[in-house]
Design an enzyme around this catalytic site. Structure first.
Site, PDB file in Angstrom:
ATOM      1  CG  ASP A 132      -2.082  -0.873   1.176  1.00 32.68           C
ATOM      2  OD1 ASP A 132      -2.359  -1.410   0.087  1.00 32.68           O
ATOM      3  OD2 ASP A 132      -2.765  -1.044   2.207  1.00 32.68           O
ATOM      4  NE  ARG A 182      -4.191  -1.361  -4.651  1.00 32.28           N
ATOM      5  CZ  ARG A 182      -3.950  -1.736  -3.385  1.00 32.28           C
ATOM      6  NH1 ARG A 182      -3.695  -0.846  -2.445  1.00 32.28           N
ATOM      7  NH2 ARG A 182      -3.942  -3.014  -3.071  1.00 32.28           N
ATOM      8  CE  LYS A 185     -10.545  10.248  -8.118  1.00 38.62           C
ATOM      9  NZ  LYS A 185     -11.806  11.009  -7.961  1.00 38.62           N
ATOM     10  N   GLY A 186      -5.291   8.681  -3.757  1.00 39.69           N
ATOM     11  CA  GLY A 186      -4.524   9.008  -2.551  1.00 39.69           C
ATOM     12  C   GLY A 186      -5.464   9.445  -1.443  1.00 39.69           C
ATOM     13  CB  ALA A 187      -6.604   7.734   1.334  1.00 38.60           C
ATOM     14  CB  THR A 224     -10.937   5.014  -9.224  1.00 32.58           C
ATOM     15  OG1 THR A 224     -11.735   6.182  -9.023  1.00 32.58           O
ATOM     16  CG2 THR A 224     -11.187   4.452 -10.606  1.00 32.58           C
ATOM     17  CG  HIS A 225     -14.893   3.561  -5.160  1.00 35.99           C
ATOM     18  ND1 HIS A 225     -13.991   4.119  -4.289  1.00 35.99           N
ATOM     19  CD2 HIS A 225     -14.896   2.241  -4.925  1.00 35.99           C
ATOM     20  CE1 HIS A 225     -13.452   3.171  -3.545  1.00 35.99           C
ATOM     21  NE2 HIS A 225     -13.982   2.016  -3.914  1.00 35.99           N
ATOM     22  NE  ARG A 286      -6.205   5.781   5.123  1.00 36.90           N
ATOM     23  CZ  ARG A 286      -5.565   5.166   6.109  1.00 36.90           C
ATOM     24  NH1 ARG A 286      -5.030   5.863   7.089  1.00 36.90           N
ATOM     25  NH2 ARG A 286      -5.454   3.854   6.117  1.00 36.90           N
TER      26      ARG A 286
HETATM   27  C1  LIG Z   1      -8.593  -1.003  -4.012  1.00 34.10           C
HETATM   28  C2  LIG Z   1      -8.161   0.291  -3.430  1.00 34.10           C
HETATM   29  C3  LIG Z   1      -6.944   0.378  -2.809  1.00 34.10           C
HETATM   30  C4  LIG Z   1      -6.504   1.598  -2.288  1.00 34.10           C
HETATM   31  N1  LIG Z   1      -5.253   1.689  -1.750  1.00 34.10           N
HETATM   32  C5  LIG Z   1      -4.798   2.892  -1.359  1.00 34.10           C
HETATM   33  C6  LIG Z   1      -3.459   3.062  -0.921  1.00 34.10           C
HETATM   34  O1  LIG Z   1      -2.653   2.111  -0.865  1.00 34.10           O
HETATM   35  N2  LIG Z   1      -3.061   4.296  -0.525  1.00 34.10           N
HETATM   36  C7  LIG Z   1      -3.899   5.384  -0.569  1.00 34.10           C
HETATM   37  O2  LIG Z   1      -3.487   6.500  -0.238  1.00 34.10           O
HETATM   38  N3  LIG Z   1      -5.186   5.245  -0.969  1.00 34.10           N
HETATM   39  C8  LIG Z   1      -5.650   4.033  -1.360  1.00 34.10           C
HETATM   40  N4  LIG Z   1      -6.944   3.917  -1.790  1.00 34.10           N
HETATM   41  C9  LIG Z   1      -7.902   5.038  -1.572  1.00 34.10           C
HETATM   42  C10 LIG Z   1      -7.882   6.014  -2.719  1.00 34.10           C
HETATM   43  O3  LIG Z   1      -6.653   6.703  -2.735  1.00 34.10           O
HETATM   44  C11 LIG Z   1      -9.027   7.031  -2.618  1.00 34.10           C
HETATM   45  O4  LIG Z   1      -8.900   7.744  -1.431  1.00 34.10           O
HETATM   46  C12 LIG Z   1     -10.391   6.382  -2.652  1.00 34.10           C
HETATM   47  O5  LIG Z   1     -10.461   5.325  -3.552  1.00 34.10           O
HETATM   48  C13 LIG Z   1     -11.427   7.430  -3.081  1.00 34.10           C
HETATM   49  O6  LIG Z   1     -11.157   7.903  -4.384  1.00 34.10           O
HETATM   50  P1  LIG Z   1     -12.019   7.470  -5.668  1.00 34.10           P
HETATM   51  O7  LIG Z   1     -11.083   7.352  -6.820  1.00 34.10           O
HETATM   52  O8  LIG Z   1     -12.782   6.255  -5.358  1.00 34.10           O
HETATM   53  O9  LIG Z   1     -12.945   8.679  -5.980  1.00 34.10           O
HETATM   54  P2  LIG Z   1     -13.670   9.871  -5.066  1.00 34.10           P
HETATM   55  O10 LIG Z   1     -12.977  11.087  -5.538  1.00 34.10           O
HETATM   56  O11 LIG Z   1     -13.708   9.498  -3.640  1.00 34.10           O
HETATM   57  O12 LIG Z   1     -15.093   9.758  -5.640  1.00 34.10           O
HETATM   58  C14 LIG Z   1     -15.367  10.110  -7.000  1.00 34.10           C
HETATM   59  C15 LIG Z   1     -16.784   9.700  -7.340  1.00 34.10           C
HETATM   60  O13 LIG Z   1     -16.963   8.299  -7.184  1.00 34.10           O
HETATM   61  C16 LIG Z   1     -18.278   8.015  -6.769  1.00 34.10           C
HETATM   62  N5  LIG Z   1     -18.278   7.393  -5.442  1.00 34.10           N
HETATM   63  C17 LIG Z   1     -17.259   7.350  -4.568  1.00 34.10           C
HETATM   64  N6  LIG Z   1     -17.613   6.700  -3.441  1.00 34.10           N
HETATM   65  C18 LIG Z   1     -18.897   6.333  -3.619  1.00 34.10           C
HETATM   66  C19 LIG Z   1     -19.837   5.644  -2.814  1.00 34.10           C
HETATM   67  N7  LIG Z   1     -19.539   5.218  -1.575  1.00 34.10           N
HETATM   68  N8  LIG Z   1     -21.062   5.436  -3.339  1.00 34.10           N
HETATM   69  C20 LIG Z   1     -21.378   5.895  -4.558  1.00 34.10           C
HETATM   70  N9  LIG Z   1     -20.536   6.556  -5.356  1.00 34.10           N
HETATM   71  C21 LIG Z   1     -19.330   6.778  -4.892  1.00 34.10           C
HETATM   72  C22 LIG Z   1     -19.000   9.350  -6.726  1.00 34.10           C
HETATM   73  O14 LIG Z   1     -19.547   9.596  -7.999  1.00 34.10           O
HETATM   74  C23 LIG Z   1     -17.849  10.316  -6.469  1.00 34.10           C
HETATM   75  O15 LIG Z   1     -18.127  11.635  -6.874  1.00 34.10           O
HETATM   76  C24 LIG Z   1      -7.376   2.733  -2.357  1.00 34.10           C
HETATM   77  C25 LIG Z   1      -8.594   2.636  -3.005  1.00 34.10           C
HETATM   78  C26 LIG Z   1      -8.993   1.459  -3.558  1.00 34.10           C
HETATM   79  C27 LIG Z   1     -10.298   1.414  -4.283  1.00 34.10           C
END
Ligand SMILES: Cc1cc2nc3c(=O)[nH]c(=O)nc-3n(C[C@H](O)[C@H](O)[C@H](O)COP(=O)(O)OP(=O)(O)OC[C@H]3O[C@@H](n4cnc5c(N)ncnc54)[C@H](O)[C@@H]3O)c2cc1C
Length: 306
Positions: A132, A182, A185-187, A224-225, A286
């Site tokens: 991670d 992977r 975006k970053g958390a 990403t979601h 987070r």
């Molecule tokens: C498999 C995985 C591993 C990860 N590993 C790391 C890591 O090692 N280090 C790290 O810093 N971060 C990690 N992350 C977290 C990541 O950095 C983001 O903080 C997190 O994924 C939120 O960004 P997003 O791209 O999903 O979009 P966001 O910017 O959070 O959301 C963008 C859009 O997605 C949709 N959306 C998001 N959440 C929902 C929901 N609950 N319900 C409905 N729609 C939604 C909405 O339309 C929203 O506007 C990981 C994420 C994933 C998925």
């Protein structure tokens, strides 16, 4: 603003005690976390795999300052990998680990040795490990440990964060044959000097990094979601002529499960990040910071305490 407040609270022991002891916290936790024990992780993995999803399991915990705790984390991963192997859940399930839970905070060498033992066990069990990404002060150290691990365990996965200004260049280094990367975006809460601050800039960087990874010769894992970024990922796969087994989507357990199923039904590999363990506080905070709509839960949790 709200995101910054929640991420600051993620590092507060006082807020941690309040949230952990509030009864409603359990409901939020159940949505995002497999449970406390290996058996819970195995049960959820079995369900996800039966639904055609792949899994990466994370044993919760981070920023360990105590060598015994780092050893205990290593041992938990070894136990988990044995259990996954015995349950025939590998290779569908791999593991994700945070070097800060293995001692990176006090000694990078210790973290490397523990990660090495976990990679060796994963290989024996027929699966892989992904490191991670944590806050930017750890990025160089994590990429160095990754490079050393890859000498013996070339399938060890990297994680890069599009909010960091450096990441496009890191992607160019990492987009090589056999390299699992992977992209998320970053958390974490990061300063402007190292990270883009606006959503638009982070998203634009994500697309630039995605282009580098999808046009390179590694194995991109698009975490990403975000519906727009998922659609761009699908588009680039066609553009760069990548078949469904030459990249994957990744999402978090409990987030957009319908979308996870939809993508899997289209024939894509979709891997679910599945955390378990008792140290869920920082992880949960987070998740709340990403989705301010969920903050109402947190406020209720705190009020119900007192
Ligand atoms: C498999 C995985 C591993 C990860 N590993 C790391 C890591 O090692 N280090 C790290 O810093 N971060 C990690 N992350 C977290 C990541 O950095 C983001 O903080 C997190 O994924 C939120 O960004 P997003 O791209 O999903 O979009 P966001 O910017 O959070 O959301 C963008 C859009 O997605 C949709 N959306 C998001 N959440 C929902 C929901 N609950 N319900 C409905 N729609 C939604 C909405 O339309 C929203 O506007 C990981 C994420 C994933 C998925």
């Amino acid at each position: 603003m709200l995101r910054s407040v929640i991420l600051a609270a993620a590092r507060s022991n006082r807020v941690e005690r309040l949230v952990e002891s509030a009864p409603i916290s359990r409901d939020i936790v159940r949505r995002f976390i497999a449970g406390e024990h290996v058996d819970d992780a195995l049960a959820r993995t079995r369900e996800l795999a039966a639904g055609g999803l792949a899994v990466t399991i994370d044993y919760l915990g981070e920023d360990t300052t105590n060598p015994q705790q780092a050893e205990a984390t290593r041992d938990e991963y070894l136990k988990l990998l044995d259990a996954l192997h015995a349950a025939e859940l590998t290779p569908a399930a791999e593991v994700s680990l945070k070097l800060s839970a293995l001692g990176q905070v006090f000694d990078e060498k210790v973290a490397y040795e523990h990660a090495r033992a976990i990679c060796a066990k994963a290989t024996e069990a027929g699966t892989t490990v992904t490191l991670d990404a944590e806050d930017h002060t750890t990025t160089d150290s994590t990429l160095e440990v990754l490079a050393r691990l890859r000498e013996d365990f070339p399938t060890t996965g990297a994680v890069v964060q599009s909010y960091l200004r450096r990441t496009e260049a890191d992607c160019r280094e990492l987009a090589v044959s056999g390299s699992r990367v992977r992209l998320c975006k970053g958390a974490y809460k990061e300063p402007e000097s190292v990270a883009y601050q606006s959503r638009l800039d982070v998203d634009k960087s994500y697309v630039r990094c995605l282009n580098v990874l999808m046009s390179g010769s590694g194995y991109p894992m698009l975490a990403t979601h975000d519906p727009r970024l998922v659609a761009i990922g699908e588009d680039r796969a066609k553009w760069f002529d990548r078949s469904a087994d030459e990249f994957e989507f990744q999402m978090l357990y409990g987030v957009r499960p319908d979308e996870q199923r939809r993508l899997a039904e289209l024939g894509y590999t979709v891997r679910i990040y599945l955390p378990y363990g008792t140290q869920w506080y920082a992880y949960m905070m987070r998740r709340l910071a990403e989705r301010p709509a969920n903050v109402g839960f947190l406020a209720r949790a705190l009020r119900s305490k007192g």
